[in-house]
Structures are given as structure tokens and as C-alpha cells.
Design a protein around this motif. Structure first.
Motif, PDB file in Angstrom:
ATOM      1  N   THR A   1     -71.030  96.126  55.662  1.00 18.97           N
ATOM      2  CA  THR A   1     -71.584  96.137  57.041  1.00 18.97           C
ATOM      3  C   THR A   1     -70.392  95.274  57.621  1.00 18.97           C
ATOM      4  OG1 THR A   1     -73.786  95.700  56.326  1.00 18.97           O
ATOM      5  CG2 THR A   1     -73.451  95.016  58.371  1.00 18.97           C
ATOM      6  N   VAL A   2     -69.930  95.841  58.911  1.00 21.30           N
ATOM      7  CA  VAL A   2     -68.964  95.500  59.381  1.00 21.30           C
ATOM      8  C   VAL A   2     -69.112  94.938  60.890  1.00 21.30           C
ATOM      9  CG1 VAL A   2     -66.479  96.083  60.298  1.00 21.30           C
ATOM     10  CG2 VAL A   2     -67.349  96.961  58.233  1.00 21.30           C
ATOM     11  N   GLY A   3     -68.936  93.617  61.461  1.00 19.58           N
ATOM     12  CA  GLY A   3     -69.037  93.157  62.531  1.00 19.58           C
ATOM     13  C   GLY A   3     -70.382  92.507  62.880  1.00 19.58           C
ATOM     14  N   ARG A   4     -70.051  91.161  63.597  1.00 23.34           N
ATOM     15  CA  ARG A   4     -71.220  90.184  63.635  1.00 23.34           C
ATOM     16  C   ARG A   4     -72.644  90.806  64.079  1.00 23.34           C
ATOM     17  NH1 ARG A   4     -69.668  85.497  67.233  1.00 23.34           N
ATOM     18  NH2 ARG A   4     -68.637  84.774  65.328  1.00 23.34           N
ATOM     19  N   ASP A   5     -72.195  91.765  64.822  1.00 18.21           N
ATOM     20  CA  ASP A   5     -73.806  92.487  65.727  1.00 18.21           C
ATOM     21  C   ASP A   5     -74.111  93.272  64.466  1.00 18.21           C
ATOM     22  OD1 ASP A   5     -73.332  91.430  68.155  1.00 18.21           O
ATOM     23  OD2 ASP A   5     -72.222  93.201  68.859  1.00 18.21           O
ATOM     24  N   ALA A   6     -73.555  94.193  63.580  1.00 18.62           N
ATOM     25  CA  ALA A   6     -74.122  94.779  62.544  1.00 18.62           C
ATOM     26  C   ALA A   6     -74.826  93.938  61.438  1.00 18.62           C
ATOM     27  CB  ALA A   6     -72.952  95.797  62.107  1.00 18.62           C
TER      28      ALA A   6
ATOM     29  N   ASP B   1     -65.454  90.234  63.722  1.00 25.10           N
ATOM     30  CA  ASP B   1     -65.155  91.407  62.728  1.00 25.10           C
ATOM     31  C   ASP B   1     -65.200  91.490  61.358  1.00 25.10           C
ATOM     32  OD1 ASP B   1     -64.385  92.771  64.988  1.00 25.10           O
ATOM     33  OD2 ASP B   1     -62.307  91.852  65.251  1.00 25.10           O
ATOM     34  N   ALA B   2     -66.162  90.474  60.941  1.00 24.08           N
ATOM     35  CA  ALA B   2     -66.195  90.013  59.616  1.00 24.08           C
ATOM     36  C   ALA B   2     -66.675  91.402  58.884  1.00 24.08           C
ATOM     37  CB  ALA B   2     -67.242  88.972  59.221  1.00 24.08           C
ATOM     38  N   VAL B   3     -66.513  91.477  57.427  1.00 27.43           N
ATOM     39  CA  VAL B   3     -66.830  92.397  56.654  1.00 27.43           C
ATOM     40  C   VAL B   3     -67.869  91.804  55.512  1.00 27.43           C
ATOM     41  CG1 VAL B   3     -66.198  94.289  54.927  1.00 27.43           C
ATOM     42  CG2 VAL B   3     -64.806  93.738  56.944  1.00 27.43           C
ATOM     43  N   LEU B   4     -69.115  92.281  55.472  1.00 26.15           N
ATOM     44  CA  LEU B   4     -69.961  92.045  54.579  1.00 26.15           C
ATOM     45  C   LEU B   4     -70.179  93.111  53.532  1.00 26.15           C
ATOM     46  CD1 LEU B   4     -72.609  90.188  53.555  1.00 26.15           C
ATOM     47  CD2 LEU B   4     -74.017  91.360  55.259  1.00 26.15           C
TER      48      LEU B   4
ATOM     49  N   GLN C   1     -66.777  84.376  49.129  1.00 23.31           N
ATOM     50  CA  GLN C   1     -66.576  84.496  50.492  1.00 23.31           C
ATOM     51  C   GLN C   1     -65.153  83.948  50.786  1.00 23.31           C
ATOM     52  OE1 GLN C   1     -69.252  82.447  49.504  1.00 23.31           O
ATOM     53  NE2 GLN C   1     -70.499  84.196  49.071  1.00 23.31           N
ATOM     54  N   VAL C   2     -64.513  84.627  51.602  1.00 19.38           N
ATOM     55  CA  VAL C   2     -63.207  84.292  52.286  1.00 19.38           C
ATOM     56  C   VAL C   2     -63.693  83.734  53.533  1.00 19.38           C
ATOM     57  CG1 VAL C   2     -60.986  84.773  53.039  1.00 19.38           C
ATOM     58  CG2 VAL C   2     -61.966  85.936  51.075  1.00 19.38           C
ATOM     59  N   VAL C   3     -63.321  82.532  53.916  1.00 17.63           N
ATOM     60  CA  VAL C   3     -63.639  81.841  55.328  1.00 17.63           C
ATOM     61  C   VAL C   3     -62.247  81.483  56.086  1.00 17.63           C
ATOM     62  CG1 VAL C   3     -65.765  81.120  54.600  1.00 17.63           C
ATOM     63  CG2 VAL C   3     -63.959  79.547  54.186  1.00 17.63           C
ATOM     64  N   ARG C   4     -62.438  81.264  57.518  1.00 18.05           N
ATOM     65  CA  ARG C   4     -61.086  81.105  58.136  1.00 18.05           C
ATOM     66  C   ARG C   4     -61.476  79.829  59.080  1.00 18.05           C
ATOM     67  NH1 ARG C   4     -57.753  85.593  59.586  1.00 18.05           N
ATOM     68  NH2 ARG C   4     -59.614  86.515  60.094  1.00 18.05           N
TER      69      ARG C   4
END
Length: 121
Positions: free
Chosen positions: A47-52, A36-39, A97-100
Motif C-alpha cells: 500500500t503506497v502513500g498516506r491516503d491509501a 509517499d510511505a510504503v506499507l 519499520q524505517v522512519v525518518r
């Protein structure tokens, strides 16, 4: 999905991003992001989500851009969250970037601000 090298340090993500982008691997780039990442890209949009994110990178990489590694600024880590950033080679703005940290110990991007240019006054 193929088995990709995992980012075992937050700083690894930038290197993997450059390698995968330069080889035209949009799915490999998207694999660096949480589901559900946000780019913050294209500029002014999200752009929201890995598929997008994968679909966006398929379009970007179709033009065969070349990405150069950029020297990272010091990473800030608090528990399972980290902030990574690089100053662009052209000196315009910043990338952050924020990473988890994931359950397996690897890191994925949650928020990505690839281009930020401060407004001119």
C-alpha cells in the motif's frame, strides 16, 4: 486534519500506532507515515502513500481489532534515518519499520513491514 501528538523518538511511533488503532482513528494512524510511505500490507501486497494507507486502515479498523503494545528491539539510528522493530507476541517472524526525522524533529514511517514470517523449509 486534527493536530496529533508527534513522535519525537522513533520508538514513540509504535505506541501512537497502538493508541490510534485501538481508538479506531485511521487518519491518526496514517498521520504516522510520510506522504509517499510504503506499507507491506495486506500480506503479499504493498500500500503506497498516506491516503491509501488511511483507506486501508479504515477497512482494517472497521472490524475493531485490538492491538497490544509489543516490547521494541533496540532502535538503530544513522543520522535522520532509523530502523525500529518488534518481535510479535506470537513469536512468528518480525515487524520492522524505517522512519525518518522530519524538519521539526519528529519522526514518521517511510517503510513498514508489519508482518514477516520466514518461509518454512
Amino acid at each position: 486534519m486534527p493536530e496529533y501528538e508527534k513522535a519525537m523518538r522513533p520508538e514513540d511511533i509504535t505506541r501512537l500506532f497502538v493508541e490510534r488503532s485501538n481508538s479506531g482513528d485511521a487518519a491518526g494512524v496514517a498521520a504516522l507515515y510520510e506522504e509517499d510511505a510504503v506499507l507491506a500490507y495486506p500480506p503479499g501486497a504493498r500500500t503506497v502513500g498516506r491516503d491509501a494507507i488511511r483507506a486501508l486502515w479504515e477497512k482494517v479498523l472497521a472490524n475493531r481489532p485490538r492491538f497490544e503494545p509489543e516490547e521494541p528491539l533496540p532502535t538503530l539510528i544513522s543520522g535522520d534515518i532509523a530502523l525500529t522493530s518488534t518481535p510479535p507476541k506470537d513469536g512468528a517472524g518480525a515487524r520492522a519499520q524505517v522512519v525518518r526525522r522530519q524538519p521539526d524533529g519528529s519522526w514518521l514511517r517511510v517503510l513498514d513491514q508489519p508482518e514477516f514470517t520466514p518461509p518454512t523449509r
